[in-house]
Design a protein around this motif. Structure first.
Motif, short mmCIF file in Angstrom:
data_model
loop_
_atom_site.label_atom_id
_atom_site.label_comp_id
_atom_site.label_asym_id
_atom_site.label_seq_id
_atom_site.Cartn_x
_atom_site.Cartn_y
_atom_site.Cartn_z
N ALA A 54 7.17 -12.39 -7.24
CA ALA A 54 7.01 -13.80 -6.88
C ALA A 54 6.07 -13.96 -5.69
CB ALA A 54 8.39 -14.39 -6.55
N THR A 55 6.08 -12.98 -4.74
CA THR A 55 5.17 -13.10 -3.60
C THR A 55 3.71 -13.07 -4.07
OG1 THR A 55 5.07 -10.72 -3.16
CG2 THR A 55 6.77 -11.96 -1.97
N LEU A 56 3.47 -12.36 -5.18
CA LEU A 56 2.11 -12.32 -5.71
C LEU A 56 1.71 -13.68 -6.27
CD1 LEU A 56 2.17 -8.87 -7.53
CD2 LEU A 56 1.10 -9.43 -5.35
N ILE A 57 2.66 -14.36 -6.91
CA ILE A 57 2.35 -15.65 -7.51
C ILE A 57 2.06 -16.69 -6.44
CG2 ILE A 57 3.27 -17.54 -8.93
CD1 ILE A 57 2.52 -15.03 -10.49
N VAL A 58 2.94 -16.76 -5.41
CA VAL A 58 2.67 -17.75 -4.36
C VAL A 58 1.51 -17.30 -3.49
CG1 VAL A 58 5.07 -18.54 -4.26
CG2 VAL A 58 4.31 -16.77 -2.68
N GLY A 59 1.13 -16.03 -3.59
CA GLY A 59 0.04 -15.51 -2.77
C GLY A 59 -1.26 -15.41 -3.53
N SER A 60 -1.77 -14.20 -3.69
CA SER A 60 -3.14 -14.04 -4.17
C SER A 60 -3.31 -14.25 -5.67
CB SER A 60 -3.65 -12.66 -3.77
OG SER A 60 -2.76 -11.68 -4.28
N PHE A 61 -2.27 -14.06 -6.48
CA PHE A 61 -2.44 -14.10 -7.94
C PHE A 61 -2.51 -15.53 -8.48
CE2 PHE A 61 -1.76 -9.90 -10.13
CZ PHE A 61 -1.98 -9.14 -9.00
N GLN A 62 -1.55 -16.34 -8.07
CA GLN A 62 -1.49 -17.77 -8.43
C GLN A 62 -1.26 -18.03 -9.92
OE1 GLN A 62 -5.19 -19.19 -6.93
NE2 GLN A 62 -4.63 -18.82 -4.80
N ARG A 63 -1.20 -16.98 -10.70
CA ARG A 63 -0.98 -17.16 -12.15
C ARG A 63 -0.46 -15.84 -12.70
NH1 ARG A 63 -6.47 -17.30 -11.56
NH2 ARG A 63 -6.66 -19.44 -12.31
N LEU A 64 0.13 -15.92 -13.87
CA LEU A 64 0.55 -14.69 -14.54
C LEU A 64 -0.71 -13.97 -15.00
CD1 LEU A 64 3.03 -13.14 -15.40
CD2 LEU A 64 2.97 -14.34 -17.58
N ASP A 65 -0.89 -12.76 -14.48
CA ASP A 65 -2.13 -12.04 -14.74
C ASP A 65 -1.79 -10.71 -15.40
OD1 ASP A 65 -4.41 -10.56 -14.71
OD2 ASP A 65 -4.94 -11.02 -12.63
N PRO A 66 -2.27 -10.50 -16.65
CA PRO A 66 -1.90 -9.25 -17.33
C PRO A 66 -2.44 -8.01 -16.62
CG PRO A 66 -3.56 -10.45 -18.57
CD PRO A 66 -3.13 -11.35 -17.46
N GLY A 67 -3.37 -8.19 -15.67
CA GLY A 67 -3.89 -7.06 -14.92
C GLY A 67 -2.83 -6.37 -14.09
N ILE A 68 -1.72 -7.07 -13.83
CA ILE A 68 -0.67 -6.49 -12.99
C ILE A 68 -0.16 -5.17 -13.55
CG2 ILE A 68 1.15 -7.84 -14.16
CD1 ILE A 68 1.17 -6.87 -10.46
N VAL A 69 -0.18 -5.05 -14.89
CA VAL A 69 0.43 -3.85 -15.48
C VAL A 69 -0.38 -2.58 -15.20
CG1 VAL A 69 1.55 -5.18 -17.30
CG2 VAL A 69 -0.67 -4.10 -17.74
N THR A 70 -1.58 -2.73 -14.65
CA THR A 70 -2.35 -1.53 -14.32
C THR A 70 -2.23 -1.15 -12.85
OG1 THR A 70 -4.29 -2.83 -13.80
CG2 THR A 70 -4.07 -2.09 -16.08
N LEU A 71 -1.57 -2.00 -12.05
CA LEU A 71 -1.61 -1.78 -10.60
C LEU A 71 -0.50 -0.86 -10.09
CD1 LEU A 71 -2.64 -5.35 -9.47
CD2 LEU A 71 -4.04 -3.29 -9.56
N GLY A 72 0.62 -0.80 -10.80
CA GLY A 72 1.67 0.16 -10.44
C GLY A 72 2.34 -0.11 -9.11
N TYR A 73 2.42 -1.37 -8.67
CA TYR A 73 3.08 -1.68 -7.40
C TYR A 73 4.55 -1.28 -7.42
CZ TYR A 73 -0.98 -4.57 -6.14
OH TYR A 73 -2.22 -5.02 -5.85
N GLY A 74 5.17 -1.44 -8.58
CA GLY A 74 6.60 -1.12 -8.67
C GLY A 74 6.85 0.36 -8.54
N TYR A 75 6.03 1.16 -9.21
CA TYR A 75 6.20 2.61 -9.11
C TYR A 75 5.93 3.08 -7.68
CZ TYR A 75 6.34 2.65 -14.19
OH TYR A 75 6.69 2.44 -15.49
N ALA A 76 4.92 2.46 -7.04
CA ALA A 76 4.60 2.85 -5.66
C ALA A 76 5.81 2.67 -4.75
CB ALA A 76 3.42 2.04 -5.15
N GLY A 77 6.66 1.67 -5.08
CA GLY A 77 7.84 1.43 -4.27
C GLY A 77 8.76 2.63 -4.19
#
Lengths: 369, 520
Positions: free
Chosen positions: A268-291
């Motif tokens: 959600a922080t991505l949506i209110v922040g830099s993304f502003q929309r559902l972006d399929p590119g998220i699935v390549t970024l691996g933010y969750g795994y980095a956690g």
């Protein structure tokens, strides 16, 4: 022939406090050293690469604000993993909960955004994302508590489902989440009331401070509250918990829901922040795994996740910029992250054991009769 | 004939010519980080004798034995085998000198057969095992010493006593002349102890030497030819006993003061019923774990439940504590029904429960003493540790708990001190004042000094009017503390007798299932 020396591992009865700081620090340095070997082997300048990376990641004004901006989501997924680890629960699916959190946040933004003011919308979108992240982990939590099914497998597998869900909502024509009049499949932007403006001329959003406060609050919850006490009892000895009338099932579900919720909040922080929309590119970024890596580096200390999250964000954002400024491949940053994790986990041995070099007895005195 | 000497007044046995000294350790020193585990220890073992190493937990017995078998190397001192100095760099070197140790925790592969386990580690095995030949060889060794084991049986299916026998056969098969038995009786039931002692005698008759390591005075007095007592890493006395050592004298050498383990009974009149159990039965996985158990415990009374391990004691305690729901029957504490209401409700009625497993059930090992005190209490949403700290300090003083303070971690406490923390918490009451105390094997694994303290604490609680249910496999303990003795056998109470007039033979027979009352 025998080696004249051997290493002797002596279990420590007491781990000195300073090792809690020294070991991660030396792990990072050792990882940088290992990275240097790779750079040398591939013919890149170690000095240039590292100084660029550090200045782009930490030591320039745009570098550090970019890093803190990126760290917001990483701290979120970091505390999501660390919180579950408190009870020896392995939420490997923070990645998937993050996607679903994004979907949920976008939906709340699109659905309510036109009519509600920003000071209601922002909390609503964040909470909505957290709730959806929690919902995504509800089934793994329930089957873990009831049937003992490994949450590692269930949360991980649901990540693939979540990724497909993101793609479905973007690529399906006429999808609620898809921008209506665009040629290319892309997400519909949430209304202005569901967007935060960055701080000044940076890529940092106020959510960073919220998330840092949240980490510290959760640190306090783990250390000082009855809920944290319960978690500690169950993680250490489930039978003692049963003896004391503490319900491990209920606490398992609670902890996992909170963990999933935190990962969803990250989305959600991505949506209110830099993304502003559902972006399929998220699935390549691996933010969750980095956690997971960030939590491991912080040794599951909720407050320390802030530090390791920023460190990771810096390496990552510095690494990304390398490719632009020099011809160094972007993957050097990724490789360093992996190396740091490896060295940090290996460094645990130094915390638990005292390692001494012992002279092996001379061959003559050996009993061979 | 008992004679004792102190502090290194040991004569040169090998010069006396009475019996050959098989193994001798002189001036052994061993340091571990922060601990002097052995300080100038002298010890010798003659051919064909049982020499006991006696001492409390942490006195240095196992450390000494580990050096004698080659597991550790001494920092100073010499080890002589038949008068010749030797260096034992590994357990394999120990074996080559005919020295083997049977550890307290067995080192067997559960999925292998007995014979496979026995030959495991032998270096002269052929690539393809000839099982029939191995089985015969193992059976031959076992028969020589009267150790009945089936070489083809799978170790995982054996009882603890049988596994221990496999370990001994393994040592003998490997050619051990000197056997070091580390706390061998700790895991055995009384009948198995008898069997072990027979085996030990059979071995010493054929010229084997046995080093028996123990802290159980009664056994030591019976089995030993000689006893060496250790305290804090030093030898505090040698006793030559020929099976007749005086337990009181041994206890004094071991602890450093006189120990009183005399019988104690209720000194005040017994009051109202506190615990009422009516027709409690428990069926688990189709098995009758408890059948129709009924009894009461009154204020100021201690009722002892005797029985061989695994006859339903643990389940009975858990049912009373509200951790298990009985299949049928009722339990009431202080006149109020507690059946099916869970552990917290039971505690609110005045129950306190000291479970058999101290660390891991009664106490959380990674938590401090302070946090462990909170385990069974009412905790506010924000845990108020500052408020409990004075009480923790008081209990540490009152129960003489050796700790650095309330922040001391439970797992760093000795067994005796952990038990004192547990008793301190349970006796001091949490949600309400303690009315009923259920204690399971309260002194198991403790050293003599701690046993004395725990017994005194239980007796004090009884004098203070608490009702106590003492569930223990230690028959001596029950016989010397309980006002009433009940015997549990296959989940049923088969015998009841007043503690003061209980006969050991009758209670023992009932424990073995031979009583008339519970024949069915």
């Amino acid at each position: 022939m025998r080696a004249p020396f051997r290493l002797q591992f002596e279990q420590r009865t007491e781990t000195p406090r300073r090792l809690g700081v020294l070991v991660p620090l030396i792990s990072v340095l050792a990882a940088l050293f290992a990275g240097a070997l790779f750079l040398l082997a591939t013919g890149h300048s170690v000095g240039d690469t590292y100084s660029n990376m550090l200045s782009d990641g930490f030591f320039s004004s745009t570098g550090i604000t970019d890093t803190l901006g990126l760290s917001t989501v990483l701290i979120c997924t970091g505390i999501a993993a660390a919180f579950a680890f408190q009870m020896n629960l392995y939420n490997i699916g923070g990645e998937g909960q993050l996607y679903v959190g994004m979907i949920g946040a976008t939906w709340f933004g699109l659905f309510f955004g036109e009519n509600l003011p920003s000071f209601i919308m922002i909390p609503l979108v964040l909470i909505g994302g957290a709730l959806c992240g929690a919902a995504w982990i509800a089934i793994p939590a329930w089957v873990r508590a009831r049937l003992g099914t490994s949450e590692i497998v269930t949360t991980l597998l649901l990540t693939y489902v979540a990724a497909s869900l993101v793609n479905h909502f973007i690529y399906r024509s006429g999808s609620y989440f898809r921008a209506p009049n665009s040629m290319f499949p892309q997400g519909r932007q949430v209304p202005d009331s569901a967007m935060l403006s960055p701080i000044g001329d940076t890529k940092m959003y106020p959510t960073f401070f919220v998330i840092v406060l949240l980490s510290l609050a959760l640190h306090w919850v783990v250390r000082r509250t009855e809920f944290g006490y319960r978690i500690q009892v169950i993680s250490d000895s489930p039978r003692a918990a049963c003896y004391a009338g503490i319900s491990a099932r209920r606490t398992t579900v609670q902890v996992m829901l909170i963990s999933g919720g935190l990962a969803g909040l990250g989305g959600a922080t991505l949506i209110v922040g830099s993304f502003q929309r559902l972006d399929p590119g998220i699935v390549t970024l691996g933010y969750g795994y980095a956690g997971i890596v960030i939590a491991a580096l912080a040794r599951n200390n909720m407050a320390a996740v802030v530090v390791s999250g920023i460190l990771f964000a810096g390496l990552r954002s510095g690494g990304d910029k390398l490719q632009i400024s020099t011809d160094t491949p972007i993957h050097i940053g990724v490789m360093l992250q992996g190396a740091i994790l490896l060295f940090a986990l290996g460094g645990e041995a130094f915390r638990r054991y005292k390692i001494r070099i012992v002279r092996t007895p001379a061959v003559g005195s050996e009993v061979t009769a | 004939m008992t004679s004792s000497t102190h502090e290194g007044a040991q004569g040169p046995h090998h010069a006396s010519g009475a019996a050959l000294v098989a193994l001798e350790a002189i001036g052994i020193v061993k340091r571990f980080p922060g601990v002097l585990a052995n300080d100038d220890v002298n010890f010798d073992i003659r051919v064909g004798e049982v020499h006991t190493l006696l001492g409390e937990n942490g006195a240095g017995k196992s450390t000494l034995a580990s050096m004698l078998c080659g597991l550790y190397q001494p920092d100073a001192g010499r080890i002589l085998r038949n008068g010749v100095p030797i260096q034992l760099s590994s357990p394999r070197a120990g074996l080559q000198h005919g020295i083997a140790m049977v550890h307290q925790h067995f080192r067997l592969v559960d999925r292998f057969s007995v014979a496979e386990n026995v030959v495991l580690g032998s270096r002269d095995l052929s690539f393809k095992l000839n099982r029939a030949e191995l089985n015969d060889a193992v059976a031959a060794v076992a028969d020589t010493y009267g150790l009945p084991v089936d070489p083809t049986a799978t170790v995982g299916d054996l009882s603890v006593g049988q596994r221990q026998r496999v370990e001994i056969v393994k040592a003998l098969y490997q050619g051990a002349e000197i056997l070091l038995l580390d706390e061998p009786t700790a895991v055995l039931v009384p009948a198995e102890v008898e069997k072990l002692f027979e085996n030990v005698h059979a071995m010493t008759k054929t010229g084997k030497s046995v080093v028996f390591i123990s802290h159980k005075l009664g056994e030591v007095a019976r089995i030993s030819d000689r006893v060496t007592v250790l305290r804090n890493g030093r030898v505090t006395g040698h006793v030559s006993s020929k099976g007749q050592a005086d337990a009181k004298e041994l206890a004094r050498l071991m602890v450093g003061r006189d120990i009183d383990l005399a019988a104690q009974r209720a000194s005040h009149p017994i009051g109202h019923e506190v615990l009422q159990i009516r027709d409690v039965s428990l069926v688990a996985s189709g098995v009758n774990v408890l059948s129709n158990i009924s009894f009461n415990v009154h204020e100021g009374e201690m009722v002892g439940i005797a029985g061989v391990a695994g006859n339903g004691q643990r389940e009975l305690a858990d049912v009373i504590a509200g951790l298990l729901s009985p299949t049928s029957g009722t339990i009431s504490i202080g006149g109020a029904m507690s059946t099916d209401r869970g552990p917290i409700a039971s505690r609110e009625l005045g129950l306190a429960y000291v479970p058999e497993d101290r660390l891991g059930v009664g106490l959380v090992p990674s938590m401090s003493i302070l946090d462990n005190l909170l385990l069974t209490r009412d905790r506010s949403v924000v845990v108020d540790r500052a408020n409990v700290r004075p009480e923790a300090n008081r209990l540490i003083d009152e129960f003489e708990i050796k700790a650095n303070g309330p922040e001391h971690l439970a797992r760093k406490l000795s067994g005796g001190n952990a038990q004192k923390v547990l008793l301190a918490r349970e006796l001091s009451g949490g949600r309400t004042a303690t009315k009923l105390l259920v204690v399971c094997s309260p002194t198991r694994g403790l050293d003599v000094g701690a046993i004395e303290t725990v017994r005194r604490l239980l007796d004090d609680a009884r004098s203070a009017g608490q009702a106590i249910l003492l569930i223990s496999e230690d028959l001596d303990e029950i016989m010397s503390l309980a006002d009433r003795v009940l015997v549990i056998y296959r989940g049923a109470i088969v015998h009841e007798t007043p503690g003061a007039t209980a006969l050991l033979e009758q209670v023992g027979a009932a424990m073995a299932g031979l009583s008339q009352a519970g024949g069915a």
